[in-house]
Enzyme design. Structure first.
Site, PDB file in Angstrom:
ATOM      1  N   GLY A 220      77.579 -63.308  90.095  1.00  0.00           N
ATOM      2  CA  GLY A 220      78.277 -64.534  90.423  1.00  0.00           C
ATOM      3  C   GLY A 220      79.347 -64.868  89.400  1.00  0.00           C
ATOM      4  N   SER A 221      79.492 -66.148  89.128  1.00  0.00           N
ATOM      5  CA  SER A 221      80.614 -66.611  88.302  1.00  0.00           C
ATOM      6  C   SER A 221      80.522 -66.208  86.835  1.00  0.00           C
ATOM      7  CB  SER A 221      80.746 -68.131  88.420  1.00  0.00           C
ATOM      8  OG  SER A 221      81.145 -68.497  89.720  1.00  0.00           O
ATOM      9  N   THR A 222      79.368 -65.710  86.370  1.00  0.00           N
ATOM     10  CA  THR A 222      79.337 -65.196  84.999  1.00  0.00           C
ATOM     11  C   THR A 222      80.279 -64.000  84.863  1.00  0.00           C
ATOM     12  OG1 THR A 222      77.404 -63.797  85.460  1.00  0.00           O
ATOM     13  CG2 THR A 222      76.987 -65.994  84.562  1.00  0.00           C
ATOM     14  N   PHE A 223      80.540 -63.302  85.978  1.00  0.00           N
ATOM     15  CA  PHE A 223      81.456 -62.157  85.947  1.00  0.00           C
ATOM     16  C   PHE A 223      82.904 -62.614  85.745  1.00  0.00           C
ATOM     17  CE2 PHE A 223      84.009 -58.692  87.778  1.00  0.00           C
ATOM     18  CZ  PHE A 223      83.467 -57.600  87.106  1.00  0.00           C
ATOM     19  N   LYS A 224      83.168 -63.902  85.942  1.00  0.00           N
ATOM     20  CA  LYS A 224      84.524 -64.405  85.708  1.00  0.00           C
ATOM     21  C   LYS A 224      84.957 -64.214  84.255  1.00  0.00           C
ATOM     22  CE  LYS A 224      84.283 -67.738  89.506  1.00  0.00           C
ATOM     23  NZ  LYS A 224      83.998 -69.112  89.917  1.00  0.00           N
TER      24      LYS A 224
END
Length: 488
Positions: A220-224
């Site tokens: 999810g957004s941790t990959f941002k």
């Protein structure tokens, strides 16, 4: 001598030479492999009757052999078994070894070549051979904080926590829920051990799986954070530069729009790069992934460790940016990948590595679990040195991203991880899963920002009695507790 007899003599000679060569091959070439093969009863009988070396955390044994009055003379005993099971594994007569018990079996059992002199001395003194001990890098307080944090979410919670020392790569905590009791597998009651293993293997929650290293799920957004690193480098952005914002991101000729969680507008269009990370704007990072391109995005993920098995001490799964490295992503697929969805999948260990590299001025250290390996006479056989794996970012760009992640905790979605008086960096994530189940909640972070001592990743696959699963709300407090435990 007639011809048939000569032929028979030659055949016999060849057979004898073949037998001699095979015997030497088995004894000298295959010996180690045969001894280490799971199921070799001669070796198992010998090892099970030997005082196996201890596995140690903070100077205290968490696995050791205790004397018994049965035929085996010793039995493996695990202290705080469920707390450390994902790391120690088990030592079982029927099922062999797992975890550190397996990867360091030759040391613990005393059969390692480096312990040859010890075995000779034991033989001369008519003493039982002893195994060496293995001291782990785990921080007992951090391990307990991670375990209790997941347990507080409910007994049906599935998830994992991994914490690293960003400067050395030492694993400070590794917890997986649900867990199991390895004492039940080391028992000398064969029927009881068999029933326990059958129950564990049939359990759909997979308690034998170390979710910290073996489970890959959309981050999810941790990959941002990875997407932000690629944008900082390839697009030469800075935190104050403007990026695409707004409620939706469209794609020419394609009937699909990328939207933000909850239908938000991220505060307008355009917005600053730092603001995009603070509010975890899907539109911004989907747009950035398209600007960077698939090749550079894939390269950036690889620099952070995707595509490789990151740790040697335990079984681990390979994290990925795409399922097929040769496949070309369509624009919506690339945008989804930029926010940690589509085919992106990572282990908690991998996401802890991402956080650690950003905290450590862009230097990614190789994760390791073993601090020292010690012989029975207390001489040090092995003391792994910190090893640099990669430099996914320049120091300057890493510091800029580090400051942006601090803003996420100070001003954005990561506020539940804040520690009074300490600059904490972080990133939340909520990844979509199947339609019939809640999303996955993630949090990654580090502290202190100016001198990082700990980087952490928290994954919550499911939690009891909650339909509102979010990375900051569920993962943030656990990450905070782990970081506080390390910093005390």
């Amino acid at each position: 001598m007639n011809k048939p007899i000569r032929a028979m003599a030659v055949v016999c000679l060849l057979m004898f030479m073949g037998l001699l060569l095979n015997a030497n091959y088995v004894q000298f070439v295959q010996a180690d492999d045969l001894n280490e093969k799971q199921g070799n009863r001669r070796v198992i009988d010998e090892e099970f009757s030997r005082e196996r070396g201890a596995i140690i955390v903070d100077g205290e044994p968490i696995a050791q052999s205790v004397p018994t009055k049965d035929r085996w003379q010793f039995q493996r005993k695990y202290t705080d078994p469920k707390l450390y099971a994902p790391v120690t594994g088990y030592f079982s007569y029927q099922y062999g070894q797992a975890g550190i018990e397996r990867s360091y079996n030759s040391i613990l059992s005393g059969s390692d070549d480096r312990l040859f002199v010890n075995r000779v001395i034991d033989l001369i003194g008519n003493d039982q051979p002893q195994g060496g001990s293995v001291e782990l890098t785990l921080d007992a307080a951090a391990q307990k904080a991670a375990f209790e944090g997941l347990a507080d979410l409910g007994e049906d919670t599935r998830g994992a926590v991994v914490a690293l020392n960003p400067q050395t790569g030492a694993v400070l905590a590794m917890v997986s829920q649900p867990t199991y009791n390895p004492n039940q597998l080391s028992s000398h009651d064969a029927d009881k051990v068999t029933r326990t293993m059958q129950r564990l293997e049939k359990d759909t929650t997979q308690p034998l799986t170390n979710r910290g290293t073996q489970t890959i799920l959309p981050p999810g957004s941790t990959f941002k954070v990875v997407t932000a690193a690629a944008a900082l480098d390839d697009l030469d952005l800075s935190a104050d530069d403007e990026v695409r914002g707004g409620a939706t991101l469209g794609f020419p000729g394609i009937n699909y729009k990328l939207v933000n969680q909850g239908g938000s507008t991220c505060g307008g269009n355009p917005i600053s790069f730092e603001r995009a990370l603070e509010v975890s704007c899907n539109v911004s990072f989907g747009w950035l992934a398209g600007k960077v391109g698939q090749e550079k995005m894939s390269e950036q993920a690889t620099k952070f460790g995707f595509g490789e098995r990151p740790i040697e001490d335990l079984p681990s799964a390979v994290s990925r940016f795409t399922a097929d490295p040769d496949a070309t992503l369509e624009p919506p697929q690339l945008a989804q990948s930029g926010i940690g969805q589509y085919e992106v999948a990572a282990t908690p260990l991998q996401m802890a590595m991402v956080s650690a590299a950003v905290a450590n001025d862009g230097v990614l250290m190789k994760p390791h679990l073993v601090r020292t390996v010690v012989a029975p006479n207390l001489s040090v056989l092995e003391k792994p040195e910190p090893e640099e794996l990669e430099r996914p970012m320049s120091a300057g760009k890493a510091r800029e991203l580090r400051d942006m992640m601090v803003a996420v905790v100070d001003e954005g979605t990561g506020s539940p991880a804040a520690i009074p008086g300490v600059d904490v960096g972080g990133k939340t994530g909520t990844a979509e899963s199947a339609p019939d189940r809640p999303p996955y909640a993630w949090f990654i972070g580090f502290a202190p920002a100016d001198d990082p001592q700990v980087a952490v990743a928290v994954l919550v696959e499911s939690a009891q009695n909650t339909s509102d699963i979010a990375g900051g709300r569920l993962g943030g407090p656990i990450a905070r507790a782990v970081m506080e435990a390390v910093l005390r």
